[in-house]
Design a protein around this motif. Structure first.
Motif, PDB file in Angstrom:
ATOM      1  N   ASN A  37      47.279 -45.897 -56.177  1.00 44.30           N
ATOM      2  CA  ASN A  37      46.301 -46.009 -57.251  1.00 44.30           C
ATOM      3  C   ASN A  37      46.664 -47.195 -58.117  1.00 44.30           C
ATOM      4  O   ASN A  37      47.819 -47.354 -58.510  1.00 44.30           O
TER       5      ASN A  37
ATOM      6  N   ALA B 110      45.198 -41.393 -46.365  1.00 43.70           N
ATOM      7  CA  ALA B 110      45.546 -39.980 -46.505  1.00 43.70           C
ATOM      8  C   ALA B 110      45.780 -39.350 -45.144  1.00 43.70           C
ATOM      9  O   ALA B 110      45.077 -39.662 -44.198  1.00 43.70           O
TER      10      ALA B 110
ATOM     11  N   GLU C 242      49.163 -42.810 -50.502  1.00 42.95           N
ATOM     12  CA  GLU C 242      48.039 -43.102 -51.364  1.00 42.95           C
ATOM     13  C   GLU C 242      48.505 -44.034 -52.469  1.00 42.95           C
ATOM     14  O   GLU C 242      49.622 -43.901 -52.968  1.00 42.95           O
TER      15      GLU C 242
ATOM     16  N   VAL D 199      41.623 -47.390 -55.612  1.00 44.36           N
ATOM     17  CA  VAL D 199      42.392 -46.495 -54.744  1.00 44.36           C
ATOM     18  C   VAL D 199      42.455 -47.078 -53.341  1.00 44.36           C
ATOM     19  O   VAL D 199      41.433 -47.439 -52.766  1.00 44.36           O
TER      20      VAL D 199
ATOM     21  N   ASN E  57      44.080 -45.814 -49.858  1.00 44.07           N
ATOM     22  CA  ASN E  57      44.913 -44.757 -49.284  1.00 44.07           C
ATOM     23  C   ASN E  57      44.699 -44.594 -47.802  1.00 44.07           C
ATOM     24  O   ASN E  57      43.724 -45.042 -47.228  1.00 44.07           O
TER      25      ASN E  57
END
Lengths: 428, 276
Positions: A260, A254, A258, A250, A252
C-alpha cells in the motif's frame, strides 16, 4: 523471528526495498505471527509505503513470541544499510539461492544471510536504530473513487511528461481522466511546459468514479511504486476521495504479498487555476500584473514549497510510539515569512476572480482587461495588494537603518584576550 | 610478419630489446598493476617483470615470461629502469586495437625507453623518459613461512570484491582448517558484512590451511587488486606467519600463462584498538 525467502522471491524483496528507499530514510521491519511487513514514511510525512509478505512468500517462517514479551518484536533500520545489502540486483538475481532474515527479541542487529551459488554465504548485520512501529491510518475501501490500471499504461503516459515534473495532477470524471503536471502558480505555469493527457475509462481494468475531483501528489514517490508494479506486471489500484485527502495506491499479488502506498494530496486552493487551456490571452495580462507584485516573493516561494501542502497526511495520522508530532508547515516559520505567505495568498487570490467563472471569461471577446474587471466584480473580492511604497521600504530596509559601527556594540572595549602578536597592527 | 621485425637490425648498444606481435597481453597486464603511476621494470633472463609499489605496504608485480615475446634480447644480466606505467599503457594503446606490434628498446641508464608501434603499416615512435629506479621492498615471502594457501577460481571472488562495502576502512581475512574455512569481513557505516566460502565449494580448487589465521588489511590497499582479479582465471591466496597477504593471479595469454603477484602488509594490531 526467523524466515527464509526462496531464490525467486528475493527479487521481489529487493525491489520492494528499492521502492521503500525512495520513500523514506528508515525502514521499519515488523514481523507478525503470520506475516512480515516492511514500511517506510517520508520525512515530511507526506508519503507512506508498506509491503506485507504473508507466510506463503517464505519457504520457512518462524515467529516466536516468548511469554515475557508483550509487544511484537519490531525494529527500525537505516535505509542506507538496507540499500547496501540489496544494492546490486543483478548479483542478487543470478547468484542468490535463498535469503534468511533473523531478528532476535533483544538483538541489536537485523541479520540478512544470503546463500549464494557455490556454497558462498554472505551475511549482513544491520544495526537496529530503534524498536518502534509505524502505523498509518487511512481508508482504502470506503472511498468513492476507485480504479485499477496496468502499470505499462501509466509508464507510457508518464513518458510524455518532463523529467523534472515534481507533482502530478489527476482530474477525474466518470467520462475520462486527465493527467497534468502541476504548476503552483501563474508564474510557474508561464515558464514550464504544460502537459496534459487524457485517458478513457476503457483503458483501465476498473474505473469507478463517483465524485468528480482532482488530486495532486508527488511524482517522485509515485514513480517508485510504478517501477515496482511494472517489474512484476502487477496492476495498480488507486483509491481516493477528493483533493486534500490522501490517495491510496495498492499493488498486490494476493495472498502472497500486498503493498500500500499512501500519498498526501494538495488541497485544491486554486483548483480552477489549472483550467487555463482556453484562456491564454488572459494569462498574459494577468501575469504581468502579478509579476510586479511578486517579483521578490518568487524566491521565497521557491524555497518554501512545503507551504502549499497545507494538509499533509490528512486522514492518515501516523501514530508513532515515540510521539513525534507532525509539524505543520506554518508553525516553523517566523512572523515575517507569515507575512509573505499572506502576500502570496493575496496574489493568488487575485487570480481566482479571473478563473473561477470560466464560462464568463470565455464568452467575452473583448479585451482581456474587460474580462478581468467583470470577473473581479462577480467573484470573490481579492484582497488589495500592499502599497508599493511599503514594499519598497521592505526591500531597501537596510538602507534606512543606521550604518553599522562596531563601537555601537555593548562591551566592545572589553578585551577578553590580548593579542598574542607583539607587532599586532591595531585596527580601528 | 610485421614491418618492425623486418627491421631486425639489432642495435648493439641496446641493453634490452623485445618484440611482440600483439600488445594485447602486455597491455592487459600493465593496466592491472597500474594503480600507481610509476613502476620499475626488471628485464631478466626469465622475462620482464614490472613492479608497482604503494606506501611501502602494497606491491604488485606483473610477470611476462620470455616465451611470450617473439624476440627477446638482453645484453646484461639484469636491466632495471623506472618508467611511468600509465604513459606506457597509453602508448601501447595508441592505435586502440590489439593488432599493434611492438618493439621495445632500452639503451641503458639515462636513456629513455623507446617504443616502436605498428599497425596496418602505420608506425608510431614513442620515447618515454626513465626515472631513477629505487630499491623495491622485498617482502621475503618464502614458501616455508606460508601458513595457509587456497587456490580458487576468480569468478566467485570477482563478485565478492566488487560488492565489498567501501565504507569500511579495514577488511579482515580469515583462513582456517575448520569452519568457516575462508571468511572475508568488512565493517562499514551500514553495518558488518561477512562472506563465507566453505572449503568444499566448487570454486575452490586447492585448500591447504594449517592454522586459524586472521589478519586485517586496509581496504584501500586491497581494492586495487580487483583489477588483476578481473582479468585472471584463477587466484591463489596465501598468508604467512607475519600476516602478509599474497595474491597470485593466473592470466591466460595466448598459449602461455602470465602471472601477477600482489602483496599486502597487514594492519598492525594495536592491542584492544580493533577489537569488535
Amino acid at each position: 523471528m526467523k524466515c527464509v525467502v526462496p531464490g525467486l522471491n528475493v527479487k521481489v524483496l529487493a525491489r520492494a526495498i528499492h521502492a521503500l528507499c525512495r520513500i523514506g530514510d528508515e525502514l521499519y521491519v515488523e514481523p507478525e505471527p503470520a506475516r512480515l511487513s516492511f514500511r517506510a514514511v517520508s520525512t515530511s510525512k507526506s508519503a507512506y509505503a508498506s509491503f506485507t509478505f504473508s507466510e506463503s512468500f517464505f519457504s520457512y517462517y518462524n515467529y516466536e513470541q516468548t511469554k515475557s514479551q508483550e509487544e511484537d518484536i519490531t525494529c527500525k533500520v537505516s535505509m542506507k544499510s538496507c540499500m547496501a545489502v540489496f544494492r546490486s540486483p543483478s548479483h542478487l538475481y543470478k547468484q542468490v539461492e535463498s535469503c534468511q532474515i533473523r531478528l532476535e527479541p533483544d538483538g541489536v542487529k537485523l541479520i540478512f544471510e544470503f546463500h549464494c551459488h557455490h556454497g558462498i554465504i554472505k551475511t549482513h548485520y544491520l544495526p537496529i536504530i530503534e524498536c518502534e512501529t509505524l502505523e498509518a491510518v487511512y481508508s482504502k475501501d470506503m472511498v468513492p473513487n476507485q480504479l485499477v490500471v496496468q502499470p505499462k499504461l501509466l509508464t507510457f503516459a508518464l513518458m510524455n511528461f518532463q523529467a523534472n515534473t515534481m507533482e502530478l495532477t489527476l482530474v477525474v470524471t466518470p467520462q475520462k481522466m486527465q493527467l497534468r503536471n502541476y504548476a503552483e502558480d501563474e508564474n510557474e505555469m508561464k515558464k514550464t511546459v504544460r502537459t496534459e493527457l487524457c485517458l478513457e475509462p476503457g483503458e483501465f481494468d476498473h474505473y469507478s468514479i463517483s465524485v468528480d475531483t482532482s488530486i495532486t501528489f508527488s511524482l517522485r514517490e509515485f514513480r517508485a511504486l510504478l517501477m515496482f508494479a511494472e517489474a512484476f506486471n502487477l496492476p495498480i489500484g488507486a483509491n481516493f476521495e477528493i483533493g486534500g485527502k490522501p490517495v491510496v495506491f495498492v499493488v498486490n499479488n494476493a495472498p502472497i504479498f500486498e503493498s500500500n502506498f499512501v500519498f498526501s494530496t494538495l488541497t485544491p486552493l486554486s483548483n480552477n487555476q489549472l483550467n487555463t487551456s482556453q484562456q491564454s490571452d488572459e494569462n498574459a495580462q494577468c501575469t504581468s500584473r502579478v509579476m510586479k507584485g511578486t517579483a521578490f516573493k518568487k524566491c521565497d516561494m521557491a524555497h518554501t514549497p512545503s507551504k502549499r501542502k497545507v494538509s499533509p497526511v490528512h486522514a492518515g495520522k501516523s501514530s508513532i510510539d515515540s510521539s513525534v508530532a507532525v509539524p505543520g508547515p506554518s508553525r516553523s516559520h517566523t512572523g515575517l515569512q507569515e507575512h509573505h505567505y499572506q502576500d502570496i495568498i493575496e496574489n493568488v487570490n487575485k487570480l481566482l476572480p479571473r478563473f473561477s467563472i470560466q464560462e464568463d471569461c470565455v464568452k467575452e471577446n473583448g479585451s482581456a482587461e474587460d474580462a478581468e474587471n467583470s470577473a473581479e466584480e462577480d467573484a470573490l473580492p481579492g484582497t488589495p495588494p500592499p502599497p508599493p511604497a511599503k514594499r519598497a521600504r521592505y526591500i531597501f530596509k537596510r538602507c534606512f537603518q543606521a550604518t553599522f559601527n562596531s563601537q555601537m556594540l555593548p562591551g566592545y572595549d572589553e578585551v577578553i584576550a590580548e593579542d598574542s602578536d607583539d607587532e599586532s597592527s591595531k585596527r580601528t | 610478419m610485421s614491418i618492425l621485425s623486418q627491421n631486425a637490425d639489432v642495435e648493439d648498444d641496446c641493453l634490452f630489446e623485445a618484440y611482440l606481435d600483439s600488445v594485447k597481453n602486455i597491455s592487459v597486464l600493465l593496466k592491472a598493476v597500474n594503480f600507481k603511476d610509476n613502476g620499475i621494470c626488471f628485464a631478466t633472463d626469465k622475462g620482464l617483470k614490472v613492479t608497482v609499489e604503494d606506501s611501502k605496504c602494497v606491491q604488485a608485480s606483473a610477470f611476462i615470461q620470455r616465451e611470450v615475446f617473439q624476440h627477446y634480447t638482453l645484453n646484461d644480466e639484469q636491466v632495471v629502469f623506472k618508467v611511468n606505467i600509465s604513459v606506457l599503457v597509453e602508448c601501447l594503446n595508441i592505435f586502440g586495437g590489439s593488432a599493434t606490434a611492438l618493439k621495445m628498446c632500452y639503451q641503458g641508464y639515462g636513456f629513455p625507453l623507446t617504443l616502436l608501434l605498428e599497425e596496418g603499416g602505420v608506425i608510431t615512435d614513442c620515447s618515454i623518459r626513465t626515472l631513477e629506479a629505487e630499491e623495491i621492498l622485498d617482502f621475503n615471502f618464502s614458501a616455508a613461512n606460508v601458513l595457509n594457501k587456497i587456490i580458487l577460481r576468480s569468478e566467485c571472488l570477482k563478485e565478492v570484491f566488487a560488492e565489498l562495502d567501501t565504507s569500511s576502512d579495514l577488511i579482515e581475512i580469515l583462513l582456517s582448517p575448520d569452519p568457516p574455512y575462508f571468511r572475508i569481513t568488512t565493517a562499514g557505516t551500514a553495518g558488518d558484512t561477512k562472506i563465507d566460502i566453505p572449503k568444499n565449494s566448487d570454486m575452490i580448487e586447492t585448500f591447504q590451511c594449517t592454522t586459524l589465521a586472521t589478519s586485517r588489511y586496509k581496504l584501500s590497499h586491497v581494492k586495487p587488486s580487483s583489477k588483476s582479479l578481473a582479468v585472471s582465471q584463477k587466484v591463489s591466496i596465501r598468508t604467512d606467519d607475519r600476516g602478509l597477504l599474497c595474491f597470485q593471479y593466473m592470466i591466460p595469454a595466448d598459449n602461455h600463462t602470465c602471472f601477477i603477484e600482489y602483496c599486502c602488509t597487514p594492519v598492525a594490531d594495536i592491542d584492544g584498538e580493533y577489537d569488535e
